[in-house]
Design an enzyme around this catalytic site. Structure first.
Site: not given
Length: 369
Positions: A17, A111-112
């Site tokens: 993350d 983003d993860e």
């Protein structure tokens, strides 16, 4: 993580993350923003925070928060417009790093992502070492930091990645899973928002241990279709595989209001906020869909949904907003007041390929704004 070959239900899974991704990219690219409270989003009356730097979070600024509230909490807050094309480019860099180690990469958003390294490409064999290598390579290539969770299933890996943020790592080994979950507040469980946590508190359920002490029948009685998930998760059990081809069914969000909305103006203002928040999620997930659905729950708990489909993928926020406003207009006037309002983009690109054995598992929702 143990280096011995795990069984099918004790995989080696990493959840990466990125730390305050959008805001961190802005601070990286614009040195004058470094060390300052930054919010990505609009600063207008109807604006919404899409992301906040850690300097802003110290003041209680959070994503999905109305900009006027954020500014009130942090008077020195600096608003910058989003640059999704840049975020996507950086995201592709990061995903290429993941795929150096495994083809089993399941992105959740820009983003993860989950990475299954049970059989890693480089033959390293140690998931913790791989996670550290990934974080170091991300820092080297992008000058951004990432946090990692390492565990034997997806549920625990995702929780672990949030444990030592920012720029941290947390490892939960198979023999530690059940005890780790026992000490978690129920709010840390995915899908347990403030409203559900409040219901649980009334049932004297505050931690994972409290959940584990209830039977599945009891959980079914009080939490319906979430019972199976809660029963397994409270024991540190999650059999879901990391799927590189997983497709979302929908992207959306809903908001429950303390005071029922009655006037047309109040409902329109509420919808504009939801449009901003949901479209940010749509951009973040890179979703493309053909159907927009409005959900409204009245003061007497009756619920109504209205949907509209187009023969092309919704072109952008302008078209998404226009359809949403038209759907709201179709339920006007409202006599009893609206306590909940939501908007969803569905009929997503590739959704027909989803495995329905885990209904709802692939929906991306912006609950509890």
């Amino acid at each position: 993580m143990s280096d011995s070959a795990p069984d099918l239900l004790q995989r080696k899974i990493i959840h990466i993350d990125m730390d305050a991704f959008f805001a961190s990219v802005e601070q990286r690219d614009f040195p004058e923003l470094r060390g300052k409270p930054v919010a990505v989003g609009g600063s207008s009356k109807r604006g919404v925070v899409a992301a906040a730097s850690y300097e802003a979070r110290k003041f209680g600024v959070r994503s999905a928060m109305p900009s006027v509230t954020a500014k009130r909490r942090c008077p020195d807050l600096i608003f910058v417009k989003h640059r999704f094309e840049v975020y996507r480019e950086v995201s592709q860099q990061i995903r290429a790093i993941f795929r150096m180690h495994s083809d089993l990469v399941e992105p959740l958003s820009l983003d993860e992502a989950y990475i299954d390294v049970t059989q890693d490409k480089m033959g390293i064999g140690n998931a913790t070492r791989i996670a550290e290598m990934i974080r170091a390579e991300i820092k080297k290539q992008t000058n951004l930091t990432a946090s990692a969770g390492v565990s034997y299933n997806k549920f625990l890996a995702k929780i672990a990645s949030d444990q030592n943020k920012p720029d941290g790592i947390c490892v939960i080994k198979p023999h530690q899973g059940a005890d780790f979950v026992a000490g978690l507040p129920v709010r840390r469980f995915f899908g347990v928002g403030p409203k559900t946590a409040e219901r649980m508190a009334k049932l004297d359920i505050h931690t994972g241990a409290d959940l584990r002490s209830r039977s599945q029948d009891y959980l079914q009685q009080h939490f319906g279709k979430s019972a199976g998930y809660l029963f397994r998760a409270s024991r540190g059990v999650d059999h879901r595989e990391v799927r590189s081809n997983r497709i979302r069914k929908s992207v959306g969000g809903e908001r429950t209001y303390g005071d029922d909305l009655v006037s047309e103006t109040d409902l329109q203002d509420a919808l504009e906020t939801i449009i901003d928040i949901v479209w940010t999620s749509i951009e973040k997930c890179e979703a493309r869909g053909r159907t927009v659905t409005l959900k409204a729950k009245y003061a007497d708990f009756r619920q109504v949904t209205r949907s509209y489909s187009v023969d092309h993928y919704v072109a952008g926020k302008t078209e998404f907003a226009r359809i949403g406003r038209d759907l709201l207009a179709s339920i006007m006037p409202v006599e009893n007041g609206v306590r909940l309002l939501g908007l969803t983009l569905g009929n997503l690109e590739g959704a027909e390929t989803v495995d329905d054995e885990e209904p709802g598992a692939v929906e991306q929702r912006a609950f509890d704004f």
